[in-house]
Every structure is written in structure tokens, then in C-alpha cells.
Design a protein around this motif. Sequence first.
Motif, PDB file in Angstrom:
ATOM      1  N   HIS A  25       0.819  -1.213   0.000  1.00 41.83           N
ATOM      2  CA  HIS A  25       0.000   0.000   0.000  1.00 41.83           C
ATOM      3  C   HIS A  25       0.855   1.266   0.000  1.00 41.83           C
ATOM      4  CE1 HIS A  25      -2.921  -2.942   1.425  1.00 41.83           C
ATOM      5  NE2 HIS A  25      -3.837  -2.109   0.976  1.00 41.83           N
ATOM      6  N   PHE A  26       0.327   2.310  -0.656  1.00 41.95           N
ATOM      7  CA  PHE A  26       0.832   3.658  -0.448  1.00 41.95           C
ATOM      8  C   PHE A  26       0.208   4.109   0.860  1.00 41.95           C
ATOM      9  CE2 PHE A  26       0.821   3.295  -5.117  1.00 41.95           C
ATOM     10  CZ  PHE A  26       2.133   3.665  -5.386  1.00 41.95           C
ATOM     11  N   VAL A  27       0.986   4.753   1.737  1.00 38.02           N
ATOM     12  CA  VAL A  27       0.508   5.055   3.080  1.00 38.02           C
ATOM     13  C   VAL A  27       0.639   6.543   3.382  1.00 38.02           C
ATOM     14  CG1 VAL A  27       0.860   4.553   5.531  1.00 38.02           C
ATOM     15  CG2 VAL A  27       1.178   2.739   3.842  1.00 38.02           C
ATOM     16  N   SER A  28      -0.391   7.071   4.017  1.00 41.37           N
ATOM     17  CA  SER A  28      -0.381   8.435   4.537  1.00 41.37           C
ATOM     18  C   SER A  28      -0.988   8.377   5.937  1.00 41.37           C
ATOM     19  CB  SER A  28      -1.196   9.369   3.649  1.00 41.37           C
ATOM     20  OG  SER A  28      -1.240  10.669   4.203  1.00 41.37           O
ATOM     21  N   GLY A  29      -0.126   8.318   6.954  1.00 43.58           N
ATOM     22  CA  GLY A  29      -0.620   8.164   8.326  1.00 43.58           C
ATOM     23  C   GLY A  29      -1.353   6.838   8.451  1.00 43.58           C
ATOM     24  N   ALA A  30      -2.627   6.899   8.890  1.00 49.44           N
ATOM     25  CA  ALA A  30      -3.440   5.690   9.049  1.00 49.44           C
ATOM     26  C   ALA A  30      -4.172   5.316   7.762  1.00 49.44           C
ATOM     27  CB  ALA A  30      -4.454   5.901  10.177  1.00 49.44           C
ATOM     28  N   ASN A  31      -4.033   6.131   6.720  1.00 51.97           N
ATOM     29  CA  ASN A  31      -4.745   5.889   5.466  1.00 51.97           C
ATOM     30  C   ASN A  31      -3.852   5.131   4.486  1.00 51.97           C
ATOM     31  OD1 ASN A  31      -7.077   7.502   6.259  1.00 51.97           O
ATOM     32  ND2 ASN A  31      -5.644   9.216   6.126  1.00 51.97           N
ATOM     33  N   ALA A  32      -4.492   4.289   3.659  1.00 53.58           N
ATOM     34  CA  ALA A  32      -3.723   3.465   2.723  1.00 53.58           C
ATOM     35  C   ALA A  32      -4.457   3.325   1.393  1.00 53.58           C
ATOM     36  CB  ALA A  32      -3.472   2.088   3.324  1.00 53.58           C
ATOM     37  N   ILE A  33      -3.674   3.212   0.325  1.00 52.13           N
ATOM     38  CA  ILE A  33      -4.185   2.972  -1.033  1.00 52.13           C
ATOM     39  C   ILE A  33      -3.370   1.814  -1.603  1.00 52.13           C
ATOM     40  CG2 ILE A  33      -4.395   3.924  -3.370  1.00 52.13           C
ATOM     41  CD1 ILE A  33      -4.507   6.729  -2.038  1.00 52.13           C
ATOM     42  N   PRO A  34      -4.014   0.778  -2.128  1.00 52.16           N
ATOM     43  CA  PRO A  34      -3.262  -0.360  -2.674  1.00 52.16           C
ATOM     44  C   PRO A  34      -2.316   0.077  -3.795  1.00 52.16           C
ATOM     45  CG  PRO A  34      -5.625  -0.812  -2.644  1.00 52.16           C
ATOM     46  CD  PRO A  34      -5.455   0.628  -2.281  1.00 52.16           C
ATOM     47  N   VAL A  35      -1.109  -0.512  -3.826  1.00 53.42           N
ATOM     48  CA  VAL A  35      -0.138  -0.138  -4.850  1.00 53.42           C
ATOM     49  C   VAL A  35      -0.584  -0.566  -6.239  1.00 53.42           C
ATOM     50  CG1 VAL A  35       1.865  -0.065  -3.307  1.00 53.42           C
ATOM     51  CG2 VAL A  35       1.317  -2.197  -4.534  1.00 53.42           C
ATOM     52  N   ASP A  36      -1.486  -1.548  -6.333  1.00 52.16           N
ATOM     53  CA  ASP A  36      -1.908  -2.021  -7.653  1.00 52.16           C
ATOM     54  C   ASP A  36      -2.806  -1.032  -8.395  1.00 52.16           C
ATOM     55  OD1 ASP A  36      -4.339  -2.383  -6.357  1.00 52.16           O
ATOM     56  OD2 ASP A  36      -4.430  -4.548  -6.726  1.00 52.16           O
ATOM     57  N   ILE A  37      -2.975   0.143  -7.827  1.00 53.72           N
ATOM     58  CA  ILE A  37      -3.675   1.218  -8.548  1.00 53.72           C
ATOM     59  C   ILE A  37      -2.759   1.830  -9.616  1.00 53.72           C
ATOM     60  CG2 ILE A  37      -3.001   3.093  -6.969  1.00 53.72           C
ATOM     61  CD1 ILE A  37      -5.862   4.204  -7.347  1.00 53.72           C
ATOM     62  N   LEU A  38      -1.446   1.651  -9.459  1.00 54.70           N
ATOM     63  CA  LEU A  38      -0.466   2.324 -10.309  1.00 54.70           C
ATOM     64  C   LEU A  38       0.046   1.428 -11.429  1.00 54.70           C
ATOM     65  CD1 LEU A  38       1.135   5.036 -10.537  1.00 54.70           C
ATOM     66  CD2 LEU A  38       2.950   3.900  -9.235  1.00 54.70           C
ATOM     67  N   GLN A  39       0.006   1.939 -12.655  1.00 53.83           N
ATOM     68  CA  GLN A  39       0.606   1.278 -13.810  1.00 53.83           C
ATOM     69  C   GLN A  39       1.985   1.886 -14.030  1.00 53.83           C
ATOM     70  OE1 GLN A  39      -1.932  -1.301 -14.005  1.00 53.83           O
ATOM     71  NE2 GLN A  39      -0.876  -1.300 -15.957  1.00 53.83           N
ATOM     72  N   VAL A  40       2.976   1.042 -14.262  1.00 53.99           N
ATOM     73  CA  VAL A  40       4.351   1.475 -14.525  1.00 53.99           C
ATOM     74  C   VAL A  40       4.705   0.962 -15.913  1.00 53.99           C
ATOM     75  CG1 VAL A  40       6.744   1.398 -13.737  1.00 53.99           C
ATOM     76  CG2 VAL A  40       4.887   1.286 -12.066  1.00 53.99           C
ATOM     77  N   GLN A  96      -7.184  13.608   1.620  1.00 55.00           N
ATOM     78  CA  GLN A  96      -6.021  14.221   0.980  1.00 55.00           C
ATOM     79  C   GLN A  96      -4.783  13.928   1.806  1.00 55.00           C
ATOM     80  OE1 GLN A  96      -6.709  18.404   0.567  1.00 55.00           O
ATOM     81  NE2 GLN A  96      -7.883  18.164  -1.305  1.00 55.00           N
ATOM     82  N   GLY A  97      -3.654  13.907   1.153  1.00 53.45           N
ATOM     83  CA  GLY A  97      -2.403  13.682   1.868  1.00 53.45           C
ATOM     84  C   GLY A  97      -1.326  13.244   0.914  1.00 53.45           C
ATOM     85  N   THR A  98      -0.149  13.067   1.426  1.00 51.23           N
ATOM     86  CA  THR A  98       0.963  12.549   0.652  1.00 51.23           C
ATOM     87  C   THR A  98       1.090  11.067   0.985  1.00 51.23           C
ATOM     88  OG1 THR A  98       2.098  14.676   0.700  1.00 51.23           O
ATOM     89  CG2 THR A  98       3.438  12.739   0.193  1.00 51.23           C
ATOM     90  N   TYR A  99       0.798  10.233   0.003  1.00 51.81           N
ATOM     91  CA  TYR A  99       0.854   8.784   0.173  1.00 51.81           C
ATOM     92  C   TYR A  99       2.191   8.300  -0.383  1.00 51.81           C
ATOM     93  CZ  TYR A  99      -4.122   8.833   1.281  1.00 51.81           C
ATOM     94  OH  TYR A  99      -5.335   9.065   1.872  1.00 51.81           O
ATOM     95  N   THR A 100       2.937   7.539   0.393  1.00 51.25           N
ATOM     96  CA  THR A 100       4.273   7.137  -0.020  1.00 51.25           C
ATOM     97  C   THR A 100       4.435   5.610   0.005  1.00 51.25           C
ATOM     98  OG1 THR A 100       5.134   7.341   2.217  1.00 51.25           O
ATOM     99  CG2 THR A 100       5.328   9.268   0.800  1.00 51.25           C
ATOM    100  N   GLN A 101       5.383   5.156  -0.807  1.00 49.28           N
ATOM    101  CA  GLN A 101       5.790   3.754  -0.833  1.00 49.28           C
ATOM    102  C   GLN A 101       7.136   3.688  -1.541  1.00 49.28           C
ATOM    103  OE1 GLN A 101       6.551   0.517   0.012  1.00 49.28           O
ATOM    104  NE2 GLN A 101       4.366   0.562   0.470  1.00 49.28           N
ATOM    105  N   LYS A 102       8.021   2.842  -1.090  1.00 50.04           N
ATOM    106  CA  LYS A 102       9.331   2.673  -1.713  1.00 50.04           C
ATOM    107  C   LYS A 102       9.187   1.730  -2.908  1.00 50.04           C
ATOM    108  CE  LYS A 102      14.078   1.440  -0.635  1.00 50.04           C
ATOM    109  NZ  LYS A 102      14.989   0.982   0.441  1.00 50.04           N
TER     110      LYS A 102
END
Length: 110
Positions: A25-40, A96-102
Motif C-alpha cells: 500500500h501507499f501510506v499516509s498516516g493511518a490511510n492506505a491505497i493499494p499499490v496495484d492502482i499504479l501502472q508502470v 487528501q495527503g501525501t501517500y508514499t511507498q518505496k
Amino acid sequence: MTVPNSLVIISSKNFDVKVKSEGTHFVSGANAIPVDILQVKAIPGGSLAGTMNEVTLSATDQVLVSNAGSGAKQSLNIDYSISAEKASKVLLGKPQGTYTQKITYTATAL
């Protein structure tokens, strides 16, 4: 969004370029978005030559470029995108927020 010259690779042998996220997941505090939302997607335009692929980001290595040729200072352009369908299903209602993942790119000699 296309990022020109995202990677610069020097290799004396042909190689594959793989991509994966460190987590699911991309994470912003307690909030998360699955990484599979992103196409590379590896796109032509850099100096690196090989079979360019598009993958859905995951925590498992996936081949972004296969059988890239050897050479010095080869650059790869990468496009990052989220489909309108995924955006409406997954992002709608997220705070809203900055969601991060390595994200890790690995070049492996063949």
C-alpha cells in the motif's frame, strides 16, 4: 506522468529491469491505497533498447524491460499512470495527503 531518464544503467551484458514496491500500500498516516492502482510503463525515448513492458505495481518483482542490450549510460523513460476507472473506484473518498511507498528497480544480467 512520464519521467524522462528515470534510470541510467551501465552493463557489460544484456539484462532485465524489474520493478516492485516494498509494501502492498501507499501510506499516509493511518490511510492506505493499494499499490496495484499504479501502472508502470517503460517507454521508448531513452537510449536503452529492449522489450518494453507495462506492469501493474505489486510487491513482487515484475519485468519492466526484458533483454536490454549492453552499454554505458543507457537511459530509460518511465510512465506512471492511474486509470480513470481505478481512480473512481479506489481514490474517491480517500483523505487528501501525501501517500508514499518505496519502489525498487533492479537490473539483472542475463
